[in-house]
Design an enzyme around this catalytic site. Structure first.
Site, mmCIF file in Angstrom:
data_model
loop_
_atom_site.group_PDB
_atom_site.id
_atom_site.type_symbol
_atom_site.label_atom_id
_atom_site.label_comp_id
_atom_site.label_asym_id
_atom_site.label_seq_id
_atom_site.Cartn_x
_atom_site.Cartn_y
_atom_site.Cartn_z
ATOM 1 N N LYS A 220 0.934 -1.248 -0.119
ATOM 2 C CA LYS A 220 -0.045 0.054 0.085
ATOM 3 C C LYS A 220 1.018 1.282 -0.012
ATOM 4 O O LYS A 220 1.601 1.658 1.205
ATOM 5 C CB LYS A 220 -0.703 0.231 1.363
ATOM 6 C CG LYS A 220 -1.798 1.054 1.237
ATOM 7 C CD LYS A 220 -2.234 1.756 2.413
ATOM 8 C CE LYS A 220 -1.476 2.982 3.071
ATOM 9 N NZ LYS A 220 -1.403 4.236 1.991
ATOM 10 N N GLU B 262 11.068 0.829 9.494
ATOM 11 C CA GLU B 262 12.089 1.705 9.132
ATOM 12 C C GLU B 262 11.292 3.054 9.452
ATOM 13 O O GLU B 262 10.517 3.560 8.519
ATOM 14 C CB GLU B 262 12.404 1.837 7.543
ATOM 15 C CG GLU B 262 13.072 0.633 7.176
ATOM 16 C CD GLU B 262 14.539 0.671 7.595
ATOM 17 O OE1 GLU B 262 14.847 1.499 7.887
ATOM 18 O OE2 GLU B 262 14.997 -0.289 7.466
ATOM 19 N N CYS C 267 14.235 10.607 5.984
ATOM 20 C CA CYS C 267 14.497 10.154 7.456
ATOM 21 C C CYS C 267 15.949 10.344 7.813
ATOM 22 O O CYS C 267 16.073 10.414 9.031
ATOM 23 C CB CYS C 267 13.961 8.605 7.428
ATOM 24 S SG CYS C 267 14.773 7.745 6.126
ATOM 25 N N GLU D 136 11.435 15.943 14.445
ATOM 26 C CA GLU D 136 11.885 15.624 12.915
ATOM 27 C C GLU D 136 11.267 16.987 12.291
ATOM 28 O O GLU D 136 10.214 17.201 12.156
ATOM 29 C CB GLU D 136 11.217 14.328 12.554
ATOM 30 C CG GLU D 136 11.974 13.557 11.530
ATOM 31 C CD GLU D 136 11.200 12.440 11.109
ATOM 32 O OE1 GLU D 136 10.120 12.153 11.616
ATOM 33 O OE2 GLU D 136 12.062 11.861 10.303
ATOM 34 N N ALA E 73 1.830 5.451 -0.186
ATOM 35 C CA ALA E 73 1.310 6.734 0.379
ATOM 36 C C ALA E 73 0.106 7.027 -0.550
ATOM 37 O O ALA E 73 0.417 6.987 -1.759
ATOM 38 C CB ALA E 73 2.282 7.536 0.484
ATOM 39 N N GLY F 116 7.804 4.645 7.458
ATOM 40 C CA GLY F 116 7.276 5.855 7.656
ATOM 41 C C GLY F 116 7.360 6.215 9.289
ATOM 42 O O GLY F 116 8.428 6.326 9.727
ATOM 43 N N SER F 117 6.511 7.037 9.861
ATOM 44 C CA SER F 117 6.499 7.939 11.142
ATOM 45 C C SER F 117 6.569 6.721 12.056
ATOM 46 O O SER F 117 5.855 5.535 12.011
ATOM 47 C CB SER F 117 5.414 8.825 11.394
ATOM 48 O OG SER F 117 4.140 8.221 11.464
HETATM 49 P P1 NAP Z 1 3.431 8.329 7.748
HETATM 50 O O1 NAP Z 1 2.290 9.177 8.160
HETATM 51 O O2 NAP Z 1 3.710 7.505 9.029
HETATM 52 O O3 NAP Z 1 2.695 7.413 6.757
HETATM 53 C C1 NAP Z 1 3.546 6.436 6.154
HETATM 54 C C2 NAP Z 1 2.514 5.634 5.439
HETATM 55 O O4 NAP Z 1 1.659 4.836 6.526
HETATM 56 C C3 NAP Z 1 1.461 5.849 4.556
HETATM 57 O O5 NAP Z 1 1.477 5.060 3.590
HETATM 58 C C4 NAP Z 1 0.337 6.224 5.068
HETATM 59 O O6 NAP Z 1 -0.817 6.124 4.337
HETATM 60 C C5 NAP Z 1 0.262 5.058 6.178
HETATM 61 N N1 NAP Z 1 -0.395 5.195 7.233
HETATM 62 C C6 NAP Z 1 -0.653 6.212 7.938
HETATM 63 N N2 NAP Z 1 -1.402 6.179 9.143
HETATM 64 C C7 NAP Z 1 -1.568 4.672 8.932
HETATM 65 C C8 NAP Z 1 -2.329 3.954 10.013
HETATM 66 N N3 NAP Z 1 -2.917 4.288 11.084
HETATM 67 N N4 NAP Z 1 -2.093 2.537 9.702
HETATM 68 C C9 NAP Z 1 -1.427 2.167 8.628
HETATM 69 N N5 NAP Z 1 -1.156 2.953 7.705
HETATM 70 C C10 NAP Z 1 -0.947 4.223 8.121
HETATM 71 O O7 NAP Z 1 4.627 8.934 7.288
HETATM 72 P P2 NAP Z 1 4.858 9.879 6.393
HETATM 73 O O8 NAP Z 1 4.531 11.310 6.877
HETATM 74 O O9 NAP Z 1 4.183 9.595 5.154
HETATM 75 O O10 NAP Z 1 6.393 9.660 6.025
HETATM 76 C C11 NAP Z 1 7.444 10.419 6.852
HETATM 77 C C12 NAP Z 1 7.903 9.435 7.748
HETATM 78 O O11 NAP Z 1 8.434 8.601 7.272
HETATM 79 C C13 NAP Z 1 9.047 10.283 8.715
HETATM 80 O O12 NAP Z 1 9.084 10.081 10.069
HETATM 81 C C14 NAP Z 1 10.224 9.550 8.110
HETATM 82 O O13 NAP Z 1 11.297 9.809 9.000
HETATM 83 C C15 NAP Z 1 9.891 8.296 7.963
HETATM 84 N N6 NAP Z 1 10.698 7.558 6.927
HETATM 85 C C16 NAP Z 1 11.687 6.646 7.374
HETATM 86 C C17 NAP Z 1 12.434 5.924 6.626
HETATM 87 C C18 NAP Z 1 13.326 5.063 6.912
HETATM 88 O O14 NAP Z 1 13.818 4.049 6.149
HETATM 89 N N7 NAP Z 1 13.644 4.898 8.371
HETATM 90 C C19 NAP Z 1 12.092 6.319 5.011
HETATM 91 C C20 NAP Z 1 11.400 7.436 4.824
HETATM 92 C C21 NAP Z 1 10.504 7.797 5.695
HETATM 93 P P3 NAP Z 1 -1.428 7.448 3.347
HETATM 94 O O15 NAP Z 1 -0.507 8.110 2.886
HETATM 95 O O16 NAP Z 1 -2.698 6.949 2.803
HETATM 96 O O17 NAP Z 1 -1.949 8.390 4.695
#
Ligand code: NAP
Length: 475
Positions: free
Chosen positions: A173, A249, A283, A378, A175, A227-228
């Site tokens: 799935k 991650e 990230c 962040e 984003a 993600g977060s």
């Molecule tokens: P996010 O809000 O956690 O979203 C990531 C993914 O999770 C999206 O596909 C989102 O879907 C989905 N999601 C959101 N809420 C959910 C829930 N309750 N249940 C299941 N899935 C859910 O993060 P983001 O703002 O898109 O990305 C930024 C974050 O990712 C930052 O914290 C960054 O540091 C982290 N990141 C980490 C890495 C790593 O390798 N460690 C790499 C890249 C990014 P929708 O888009 O449909 O809302």
């Protein structure tokens, strides 16, 4: 406009919002197209198909799976320009960066095509003479993934390629803000000969619904999430009920440290690359800079001079180095953190002007203290807070004073200090005199609340394999 050379990449598009969700260009706010979404029942059917497909896929010779992955890699590379354009259109990063991500994303497919043939087990000397012991590695089964918007291709291929190489089927799935690249790259996998039930892209009514299905469906054996930290925690909690394997991650709060014995010019270049890539939305972006007080003014002046040269604009335009941020909410978060830091005593080195739309002007903040909110959270934007430090001990304490442990960076030319600091930093990855560290050949991942598991390297495929121990008696 979604005009690309190979229209077959967009065959998934639907005609209107009645059939799917709109995808918008963050640079100009224009709707690019509509992508299909599935009902809960349809997603469950995808999982059932993935389970059937997985058995066929796992039964294939590793060399054959490897060949199909290799073909997928080549098609991604052949379609690099189209994929990069799609990425800039839906995500906003400058075209040159998008081209770089396509190559980076493809590199995982190439790497794991090779690793598919190396999932070796081992023999173990037995303690009893009549036994023979060994291990074999087997695919975990159906693996699923949830990925973020900041790397719309690489965050998918970094999971899909090892999963497929291991013999798993894979459902992602992406984003909601950046699904075009996900569907397009999957289309290339189908053209390469990877079966449609073995690799699937799904979008549901909303992310929590898909997350609930993935974490509760009995046929799913593995969830990989990028993600977060906040959402990762929810998904781990949900996965705990059925004891599903997870890889996480998550977020980061990377320190970027410049010691008094550093090459300052190199540190400025590393800082620029680490901080402003993808408008600060990675990230592993440096989130806070610690600079020794004896070179603080010199570093800040040079860093700011370089930052003032950065061109902000629509990523499709020539010469743009910083595109828009992904959403209004993201822009507001960045602005709020920056304004709060200024209220708390930080000062922009050059004047910081608000920009229209989703653009944020890059800024270097000086007179920042370790206690400010901008240091512990962040930022995910083009804002660089710089803190002065005096001793290595104080520095290490501040650098490790975070719930996160993903990437860290430091610049020093003293070999004794290099070893000492590299070992003392509580991070999964350390860039030493280097601002760009990600590569398919090395293990990427974090410690503490930045995650569990590693992607890439020889370790990445193990996330999708179970070890089975065989004990032969009566030998
Ligand atoms: P996010 O809000 O956690 O979203 C990531 C993914 O999770 C999206 O596909 C989102 O879907 C989905 N999601 C959101 N809420 C959910 C829930 N309750 N249940 C299941 N899935 C859910 O993060 P983001 O703002 O898109 O990305 C930024 C974050 O990712 C930052 O914290 C960054 O540091 C982290 N990141 C980490 C890495 C790593 O390798 N460690 C790499 C890249 C990014 P929708 O888009 O449909 O809302």
């Amino acid at each position: 406009m979604l005009n690309i050379n190979n229209p077959s990449l967009l065959s998934f598009l639907v005609s209107s919002e009645d059939d799917g969700i709109a995808v918008t260009n963050p640079a100009i706010g224009e709707v690019l197209g509509y992508v299909p979404i599935q009902t809960e029942q349809a997603i469950e059917q995808c999982i059932e198909q993935a389970s059937i497909g997985q058995k066929r896929w796992a039964a294939m010779a590793a060399k054959e799976r490897s060949g199909l992955l290799r073909c997928w890699f080549e098609l991604i590379m052949e379609n690099k320009e189209d994929l990069a354009r799609l990425m800039t259109l839906e995500q906003g990063k400058p075209l040159a960066e998008a081209q770089g991500e396509v190559v980076y994303g493809a590199s995982f497919v190439e790497w794991f095509a090779e690793e598919a043939k190396r999932t070796n087990g081992e023999t173990i000397p037995a303690i009893a003479g009549n036994k023979r012991l060994m291990t074999i590695k087997q695919p975990v089964g159906v693996a699923c993934a949830i990925t973020p918007w900041n790397f719309p291709i690489a965050m998918i291929t970094r999971k899909a390629a090892p999963a497929l190489a291991a013999g798993c089927s894979f459902i992602v799935k992406p984003a909601e803000l950046t699904p075009l690249c996900a569907f397009a790259v999957a289309e290339l996998a189908y053209q390469a000969g990877i079966p449609r039930d073995v690799l699937q892209v799904v979008l549901g009514q909303d992310a929590p619904t898909v997350g609930s299905i993935f974490t509760s469906h009995p046929l799913i054996r593995k969830l990989s999430f990028t993600g977060s930290t906040q959402v990762g925690r929810i998904l781990m909690e949900k996965s705990a009920h059925d004891i599903k394997r997870t890889s996480m991650e998550l977020g980061g709060n990377a320190p970027f440290i410049v010691f008094d014995d550093a090459n300052i010019e190199a540190a400025v270049q590393g800082a620029l690359a680490s901080k402003f890539r993808n408008a600060g939305q990675t990230c592993v972006c440096a989130n806070r800079f610690y600079v020794h007080s004896s070179i603080y003014d010199q570093f800040v002046t040079k860093f700011d001079a370089a930052v003032q040269q950065l061109n902000v604009g629509n990523g499709l335009e020539d010469g743009v180095q910083v595109g828009p941020v992904i959403s209004l909410q993201a822009k507001q978060n960045i602005q709020a953190l920056t304004e709060r830091a200024i209220e708390q005593g930080a000062n922009p080195v050059s004047s910081w002007q608000p920009l229209d739309g989703l653009f944020v002007a890059p800024v270097v903040l000086k007179d920042v203290t370790h206690q400010m909110d901008i240091v512990s959270q962040e930022i995910f934007g083009p804002v660089a807070p710089v803190i002065a430090f005096d001793s290595d001990e104080e520095l290490i304490e501040m650098a490790n004073d975070t719930i996160y442990g993903l990437a860290s960076y430091f610049y020093s030319q003293n070999i004794h200090r290099v070893w000492k600091i590299a070992e003392a930093l509580e991070y999964g990855m350390v860039g030493i005199n280097e601002g760009i560290i990600s590569t398919e050949v090395a293990p990427f991942g974090g410690v503490k609340q930045s995650g569990i598991g590693r992607e890439g390297g020889k370790q990445g495929i193990d996330e999708y394999l179970d070890i089975k121990y065989l004990c032969f008696g009566g030998s």
